[in-house]
Design an enzyme around this catalytic site. Sequence first.
Site, PDB file in Angstrom:
ATOM      1  N   ASP A 182      91.005 -46.160   8.271  1.00  0.00           N
ATOM      2  CA  ASP A 182      91.693 -46.729   7.121  1.00  0.00           C
ATOM      3  C   ASP A 182      91.569 -45.788   5.923  1.00  0.00           C
ATOM      4  O   ASP A 182      91.303 -44.599   6.086  1.00  0.00           O
ATOM      5  CB  ASP A 182      91.097 -48.114   6.803  1.00  0.00           C
ATOM      6  CG  ASP A 182      92.140 -49.105   6.307  1.00  0.00           C
ATOM      7  OD1 ASP A 182      92.656 -48.894   5.189  1.00  0.00           O
ATOM      8  OD2 ASP A 182      92.435 -50.068   7.025  1.00  0.00           O
ATOM      9  N   HIS A 237      91.850 -51.274   0.518  1.00  0.00           N
ATOM     10  CA  HIS A 237      92.443 -51.726   1.781  1.00  0.00           C
ATOM     11  C   HIS A 237      91.424 -51.709   2.912  1.00  0.00           C
ATOM     12  O   HIS A 237      91.252 -52.702   3.641  1.00  0.00           O
ATOM     13  CB  HIS A 237      93.646 -50.841   2.118  1.00  0.00           C
ATOM     14  CG  HIS A 237      94.494 -51.331   3.238  1.00  0.00           C
ATOM     15  ND1 HIS A 237      94.209 -51.048   4.558  1.00  0.00           N
ATOM     16  CD2 HIS A 237      95.621 -52.067   3.258  1.00  0.00           C
ATOM     17  CE1 HIS A 237      95.137 -51.592   5.341  1.00  0.00           C
ATOM     18  NE2 HIS A 237      96.005 -52.220   4.579  1.00  0.00           N
ATOM     19  N   SER A 277      98.079 -55.916   8.208  1.00  0.00           N
ATOM     20  CA  SER A 277      96.805 -55.205   8.031  1.00  0.00           C
ATOM     21  C   SER A 277      95.629 -56.168   8.026  1.00  0.00           C
ATOM     22  O   SER A 277      94.505 -55.773   8.336  1.00  0.00           O
ATOM     23  CB  SER A 277      96.809 -54.416   6.720  1.00  0.00           C
ATOM     24  OG  SER A 277      97.590 -53.263   6.809  1.00  0.00           O
TER      25      SER A 277
END
Length: 530
Positions: free
Chosen positions: A68, A284, A454
């Site tokens: 990521d 994220h 996600s």
Amino acid sequence: MNNFKRTLLAISLAIPLLASAQDVKKAPSGWQNLDLKTDSYFGISTEKAYTELLKGKKHSTVVVAVIDGGVDTAHEDLRDVLWINPKEKAGDKIDNDRNGYADDVHGWNFIGSAKGNVQYDALEVTRLVRDYKSKFAALDTNNLKGADIAAFAEYKKMRAEVSESAAKAQKTFTGVNNFKVILDNILAAIGKKDPNAEELVKYQPKTSGETYVQKTVLGALPQYKTVSAFAEAEIMPAWNHYKEQAEYNYNVDYDPRSIVGDDYKNANQRNYGNTDVTGPNADHGSHVAGIIGAVRTNGIGIQGVADDVRIMAVRTVPTGDERDKDVANAIRYAAANGARVINMSFGKAYSYNKKAVDDAVKFAISKDVLLIHAAGNDNKNTENENNFPNRKYEDGSGIAQAWIEVGASGPVDDASLKASFSNYGKTSVDVFAPGVDINSTTPGSKYALHNGTSMAAPAVAGLAALIRSYYPKLTAMQVKDIILRSVVKIEHKVKVQDGENTREVNFDELCATGGIVNAYNALKLAATYK
């Protein structure tokens, strides 16, 4: 078009598009772990599984790689579940375990070097346009032959796409920025950062733009309570998003790869990068990591799906599109260093070197690793639209079997169950999992709600890790089989938006299993495997 009209366009179109909001009732924090029958929210029944199936059972630690944009290694709800390389001594600048990466204590960063870290990058289509532009600048395009004819046609198509997208991003940014400037001017005139509704009403607008901004903010106050909360939730995300698109994502002249310092065209190069697995923006990746394995027993924050994992952070994804070379090396690194599950919450419409990624996937599968990939957030049918990486090998040799493709679902068991943004595909997507209003860990020991496939993928990665923890003898393919066979089948139709039209379809038109993953069912089924 005047500034006021541009502001209208940006606020009415750009901001809701960015937010990916759904018209569903607000679910409680952690709803993804709840049970539909007992809690009325369509989670994956994680808590029910712990309560009824797992008490007192032995379990072993499972390493899950999060490929990521970075993971906050200091987060209060993550620091105790970080993978620690047992053979590496931190800070001595020596590759103690001789794996090619010195001081890789918590993982590795493939988009950095001693010079620093890549934060922004162009989209893959933009990078391809740049490469093609360089190639065709040296050729007479009126006398092309063979493969160059098709390549030039593809170049023109991509160049038009980038040019159109760049113009749209700049136009929308201008509109959002105008709204922001007008709002700042109103607040300055009032003399308060957070005026109340009465103070806003008393303000006398000087222009039609101020009238519109005043009306918009007043309409938002019941939901957001304060002007600053509205700006933080709606204005600034759009402002940053379209600014990044215009300056980096669709900018053919922007190329940060010199920061990494590798020979980018050499896909066989492995040993580059640095140890900074957090990087400049770990929002994220931290959110993904928390969904998988945030500490369940510390009485703070949230509860991850799996209760005995170690998160291996492999920083690979910038703000922009990830690069195939980095993705391939990240998969290889994870598989070679003990990951049993790999979460990949990223994707793109074009691929520069799919073979390199395919070869890495084959390597991971040879190590009995299960790969979990997010289906994407463009509300597209990936039977017909490209989404990379994917399980189909470019050389025609078949597909990656130990791979699960995940779409996103919402909390309510009705026609809105498919997340409005989620990609789908009758055979290209395997399952759906919660991906709307998911609360999880963000940098600085904070927590936030995010939407996306996600967020759905790590719910499945956490489930895979949970199964492998309590049933460690199961292979990656057996775990995949269990997850797919144990879904809760959806018997009613759900809405799919096609442009301006809405249609209702059976859920098995959206994914191969026709259902939502379920931890309780999966663990019951796992107990029957020998």
